[in-house]
Scaffold this motif. Structure first.
Motif, PDB file in Angstrom:
ATOM      1  N   UNK A  46       0.888 -79.131  13.739  1.00  0.00           N
ATOM      2  CA  UNK A  46      -0.143 -80.233  14.078  1.00  0.00           C
ATOM      3  C   UNK A  46       0.014 -80.682  15.568  1.00  0.00           C
ATOM      4  N   UNK A  47      -1.227 -80.602  16.104  1.00  0.00           N
ATOM      5  CA  UNK A  47      -1.334 -81.263  17.384  1.00  0.00           C
ATOM      6  C   UNK A  47      -2.440 -82.351  17.137  1.00  0.00           C
ATOM      7  N   UNK A  48      -2.425 -83.395  18.265  1.00  0.00           N
ATOM      8  CA  UNK A  48      -3.405 -84.374  17.950  1.00  0.00           C
ATOM      9  C   UNK A  48      -4.517 -84.273  19.168  1.00  0.00           C
ATOM     10  N   UNK A  49      -4.664 -83.173  19.640  1.00  0.00           N
ATOM     11  CA  UNK A  49      -6.002 -83.002  20.220  1.00  0.00           C
ATOM     12  C   UNK A  49      -6.128 -81.478  20.528  1.00  0.00           C
ATOM     13  N   UNK A  50      -7.392 -81.025  20.584  1.00  0.00           N
ATOM     14  CA  UNK A  50      -7.818 -79.550  20.589  1.00  0.00           C
ATOM     15  C   UNK A  50      -7.269 -79.079  21.827  1.00  0.00           C
ATOM     16  N   UNK A  51      -7.181 -79.751  22.699  1.00  0.00           N
ATOM     17  CA  UNK A  51      -6.486 -79.126  23.936  1.00  0.00           C
ATOM     18  C   UNK A  51      -5.174 -78.505  23.992  1.00  0.00           C
ATOM     19  N   UNK A  52      -4.416 -79.538  23.271  1.00  0.00           N
ATOM     20  CA  UNK A  52      -2.755 -79.171  22.846  1.00  0.00           C
ATOM     21  C   UNK A  52      -2.828 -77.903  22.199  1.00  0.00           C
ATOM     22  N   UNK A  53      -3.487 -78.123  21.122  1.00  0.00           N
ATOM     23  CA  UNK A  53      -3.760 -77.165  20.038  1.00  0.00           C
ATOM     24  C   UNK A  53      -3.829 -75.477  20.843  1.00  0.00           C
ATOM     25  N   UNK A  54      -4.805 -75.505  21.859  1.00  0.00           N
ATOM     26  CA  UNK A  54      -4.988 -74.253  22.254  1.00  0.00           C
ATOM     27  C   UNK A  54      -4.014 -73.808  23.301  1.00  0.00           C
ATOM     28  N   UNK A  55      -3.380 -74.898  23.896  1.00  0.00           N
ATOM     29  CA  UNK A  55      -2.440 -74.593  24.991  1.00  0.00           C
ATOM     30  C   UNK A  55      -1.066 -73.960  24.171  1.00  0.00           C
ATOM     31  N   UNK A  56      -0.679 -74.520  23.065  1.00  0.00           N
ATOM     32  CA  UNK A  56       0.363 -74.485  22.286  1.00  0.00           C
ATOM     33  C   UNK A  56       0.212 -73.017  21.910  1.00  0.00           C
ATOM     34  N   UNK A  57      -0.897 -72.619  21.237  1.00  0.00           N
ATOM     35  CA  UNK A  57      -1.236 -71.435  20.654  1.00  0.00           C
ATOM     36  C   UNK A  57      -1.090 -70.172  21.597  1.00  0.00           C
ATOM     37  N   UNK A  58      -1.586 -70.578  22.631  1.00  0.00           N
ATOM     38  CA  UNK A  58      -1.478 -69.575  24.135  1.00  0.00           C
ATOM     39  C   UNK A  58       0.134 -69.185  24.110  1.00  0.00           C
ATOM     40  N   UNK A  59       0.934 -70.149  24.311  1.00  0.00           N
ATOM     41  CA  UNK A  59       2.084 -69.968  24.624  1.00  0.00           C
ATOM     42  C   UNK A  59       2.826 -69.473  23.603  1.00  0.00           C
ATOM     43  N   UNK A  60       2.585 -69.610  22.359  1.00  0.00           N
ATOM     44  CA  UNK A  60       3.196 -69.059  21.201  1.00  0.00           C
ATOM     45  C   UNK A  60       2.889 -67.663  21.069  1.00  0.00           C
ATOM     46  N   UNK A  61       1.328 -67.184  21.325  1.00  0.00           N
ATOM     47  CA  UNK A  61       1.102 -65.673  21.287  1.00  0.00           C
ATOM     48  C   UNK A  61       1.657 -65.210  22.432  1.00  0.00           C
ATOM     49  N   UNK A  62       1.807 -65.657  23.750  1.00  0.00           N
ATOM     50  CA  UNK A  62       2.707 -65.030  24.879  1.00  0.00           C
ATOM     51  C   UNK A  62       3.987 -64.676  24.625  1.00  0.00           C
ATOM     52  N   UNK A  63       4.827 -65.317  23.766  1.00  0.00           N
ATOM     53  CA  UNK A  63       6.016 -65.001  23.427  1.00  0.00           C
ATOM     54  C   UNK A  63       6.052 -64.244  22.149  1.00  0.00           C
ATOM     55  N   UNK A  64       5.075 -63.735  21.609  1.00  0.00           N
ATOM     56  CA  UNK A  64       5.192 -62.802  20.431  1.00  0.00           C
ATOM     57  C   UNK A  64       4.975 -63.215  19.112  1.00  0.00           C
ATOM     58  N   UNK A  65       4.788 -64.492  18.995  1.00  0.00           N
ATOM     59  CA  UNK A  65       4.612 -65.013  17.547  1.00  0.00           C
ATOM     60  C   UNK A  65       3.217 -64.777  17.024  1.00  0.00           C
ATOM     61  N   UNK A  66       2.921 -64.429  15.697  1.00  0.00           N
ATOM     62  CA  UNK A  66       1.827 -64.036  15.376  1.00  0.00           C
ATOM     63  C   UNK A  66       1.165 -65.521  14.852  1.00  0.00           C
TER      64      UNK A  66
END
Length: 707
Positions: A253-273
């Protein structure tokens, strides 16, 4: 006779043979007797704790025992995604007994709506806004459609009652009750309510039925594994999430849509599904992500509070919270997504990316340990909702008598408290502004009312929340979601450059912006993008801020804290070594700037800053007030001590009043009353002003916490 044996024999058969259940959960057993006796109920249990069955097992028994005709039950949810999620579940339950459930909301097709009208289901799953559409539609015989209603079921009751949508919901229920001509039973479902008996009274307004709170003991004592870690940045949080709990299903959980998108981008860049879910993701994209997440194991879904509610995304292994939500209730809702399987425990790992996030997380955990849950307080003085209901009744009845319209909704508690003079003033204002006209005592829409609210068949009139200016983002013919229009604002430096957005955890290069139709066309990009959504700030409650103060003043550590968290508190407590729990502090830095550390919460500090004499331009946050005029600490203390608690009032924000939906219908004095009644925190203000004031010279702590 056991509670189970009170259920209809056909239902008992399917519980055992179709569901394969050997016994009912405690919450389900506790609900049966009073439900069959016709009591209004509030049913409390954790997420996935069996609340839906606790409500519907007795309802289906009553349908079968009494051979209720369709449509006899209305189930209301705050979001369409939860309705879609519950449709399969309830349809299976109803179909086992030869009955039917169906969904009606904004995404329901015209053909599906025609089928519902032609062959009404036993249970209609919908939203308050869609019920309003049904009530005002000229294509529907309202009395015929609603005449058989016996029961309302409200899911996620707390999310309605804490908002103006709750008053809208009760108003719609009141109107349907008038059409049905009977006292319709009401059932509310929630995982977290600090004042459940008050919520039961609120939900039962206008009903003379007996009332019963269903709260199993297991709900009160369920164990949980809670841990707090300080990681200092979102990049570090992504590294921890990528390394921890591999092979498990993790909801972050993140408490803003901006943070959700930023974290998802970082996770995808590191190979996380990784998958993404928030309110601005396109409908199809979000459902695909939730479905895929439900079917995978080694994966992460990053979400806002949209997944705080009871959507079924399969069995979760872990909940991870970036920083902290703004309430204990939200924390409990989120943690309640885990611990469903036999032998598993509810859990939550907090990863704090900044000082404030760490302090909020620690405070929430401490309050939770002490059994604290925020009380739900319906917003006061909803004159604008009364105006909306008057206009809706004009549509429903094709014109309505000036002396009769209030009878439809007079049992709604907030409206019942309004004086006849205030209500008459509201109607007179709507007439004077040409929103309504009157002919021989009958009210109808006038020219200005048609112009303001008549677009798209009065669609904007039928919901009580305001939609911000959003752009739909398209990749070919696929809807990716929506972003705030400010995502495309450009200055001299960026003129002629189309922005790179981030949406669904991926980056998208904007190719074309259609301002007239509010569309943006994009294609995939490898450059990290940025999107904006407004309204994501957090106003913290007094109790949370006071707990933060106690934690800073304390010298003990919590067993849930990691070594990094313990180190964080050791360092920050040194900075606040001057802090005393029984006082506030005026702190002056080396440049002469003064900050009053109150730990009073966002609302109380805002009001105090507005009422400080001769200190115009003060700025406030959740933890204190910055004085914009330089002076001595002694002068500042005199200003603080001169505040008269008996005359303190919030300063009316004209811009906020302008953005209040239906504010154009209100006389200025009623619009002002809405604002001043809602933006006050008298208990916090009284306590803060009763404290001693310490005067401190310290150059490090002029400003609030970082992050």
């Amino acid at each position: 006779m056991t509670p189970f044996n009170h259920l209809h024999p056909a239902l008992r058969y399917h519980i055992v043979n179709s569901f394969g259940w050997n016994e009912l959960r405690e919450v389900q057993s506790l609900s049966i007797k009073t439900a069959l006796d016709g009591f209004n109920q509030v049913i409390l249990a954790p997420t996935a704790g069996g609340k839906t069955e606790a409500a519907f097992f007795p309802i289906i028994s009553q349908i079968l025992y009494g051979d209720w005709p369709a449509t006899s039950v209305i189930y209301v949810s705050p979001i369409k995604a939860l309705l879609n999620n519950q449709e399969d579940r309830l349809q299976r339950l109803f179909s086992l007994l030869g009955r039917r459930a169906a969904v009606w909301h904004g995404d329901t097709s015209q053909s599906e709506r025609k089928n519902i009208l032609a062959e009404p289901p036993d249970c209609l799953l919908t939203t308050p806004e869609s019920l309003e559409v049904l009530l005002v539609s000229t294509q529907i015989d309202h009395e015929r459609f609603f005449r058989n209603i016996r029961c309302f079921v409200v899911d996620e009751l707390h999310s309605f009652a804490n908002d103006d949508r709750g008053w809208h919901l009760l108003s719609v229920f009141s109107r349907i009750t008038k059409l049905a001509g009977r006292d319709i039973r009401r059932i509310g479902l929630s995982a977290t309510v600090g004042n459940p008996n008050e919520m039961l009274d609120w939900l039962s307004a206008g009903s003379s039925r007996s009332r019963h709170l269903v709260c199993p003991k297991e709900h009160e004592i369920a164990p949980a594994d809670v841990q707090l870690d300080y990681v200092a940045s979102l990049e570090n949080a992504a590294k921890v999430i990528g390394l921890l709990y591999r092979g498990e299903k993790r909801l972050v959980f993140c408490d803003s849509r901006s943070r959700v998108e930023e974290l998802a981008f970082l996770l995808r860049e590191s190979g996380v599904n990784v998958f993404v879910s928030h309110s601005s993701i396109g409908h199809d994209e979000r459902r695909l992500a939730e479905q895929a997440f439900a079917e995978h194991q080694n994966c992460v879904i990053v979400a806002t509070s949209s997944l705080e509610l009871g959507l079924d995304i399969g069995d979760l292994d872990r909940v991870i919270q970036i920083d902290a939500p703004n309430s204990v209730s939200s924390f409990m809702q989120r943690m309640g997504r885990t611990g469903r399987r036999q032998g598993t425990t509810r859990n939550c790992l907090f990863l704090a990316t900044g000082e404030e996030g760490m302090l909020r997380a620690a405070a929430l955990v401490q309050l939770w340990r002490h059994g604290y849950i925020e009380s739900v307080q319906p917003p006061s003085k909803p004159y604008h909702i009364l105006a909306q209901q008057l206009m809706a009744l004009v549509l429903q009845e094709s014109g309505i008598g000036r002396s009769r319209w209030l009878r439809w909704i007079e049992n709604v508690p907030a409206f019942a408290k309004m004086s006849r003079e205030e209500i008459a003033n509201l109607v007179a204002t709507m007439l004077s502004k040409d929103i309504l006209w009157e002919d021989s005592g009958i009210l109808g829409f006038a020219k200005e009312g048609e112009a303001k609210f008549g677009r798209k068949n009065f669609l904007d009139l039928l919901s009580v929340f305001t939609t911000p200016p959003m752009f739909l983002v398209m990749y070919g013919n696929k809807e990716l979601g929506s972003v705030h229009e400010s995502s495309f604002y450009r200055n001299d430096r960026t003129a002629g450059i189309l922005p790179v957005l981030i949406l669904a955890g991926r980056s998208w290069q904007t190719n074309h912006i259609d301002w007239k139709h509010r569309l943006a066309y994009v294609e995939p990009s490898n450059i990290q993008g940025r999107s904006r959504w407004l309204g994501e700030g957090q106003m913290l409650h007094y109790d949370i801020c006071q707990m933060i103060k106690r934690l800073l003043h304390s010298d003990t550590n919590d067993g849930a804290w990691s070594l990094r968290a313990i180190s964080f508190f050791r360092d920050i407590r040194k900075r606040f070594s001057w802090l005393r729990e029984s006082s506030t502090a005026l702190v002056q830095d080396e440049k002469g700037h003064i900050r009053w550390w109150t730990f009073a919460g966002g609302i109380a500090n805002m009001i105090l800053s507005q009422n400080l004499p001769s200190l115009l331009g003060t700025e406030s946050d959740n933890f204190g007030i910055n004085f914009q005029e330089t002076g001595t600490l002694e002068d500042a203390a005199l200003h603080v001590r001169s505040v008269n608690i008996n005359s303190i009032e919030p300063v009316v924000d004209l811009e906020a009043m302008h953005h209040l939906k239906f504010s154009d219908c209100l006389p200025k004095e009623l619009a002002t009353e809405i604002f001043t009644s809602r933006f006050r925190d008298p208990i916090a203000i009284k306590e803060v002003l009763s404290y001693d004031i310490d005067l401190i010279n310290n150059s490090e702590i002029m400003y609030p916490f970082h992050g």
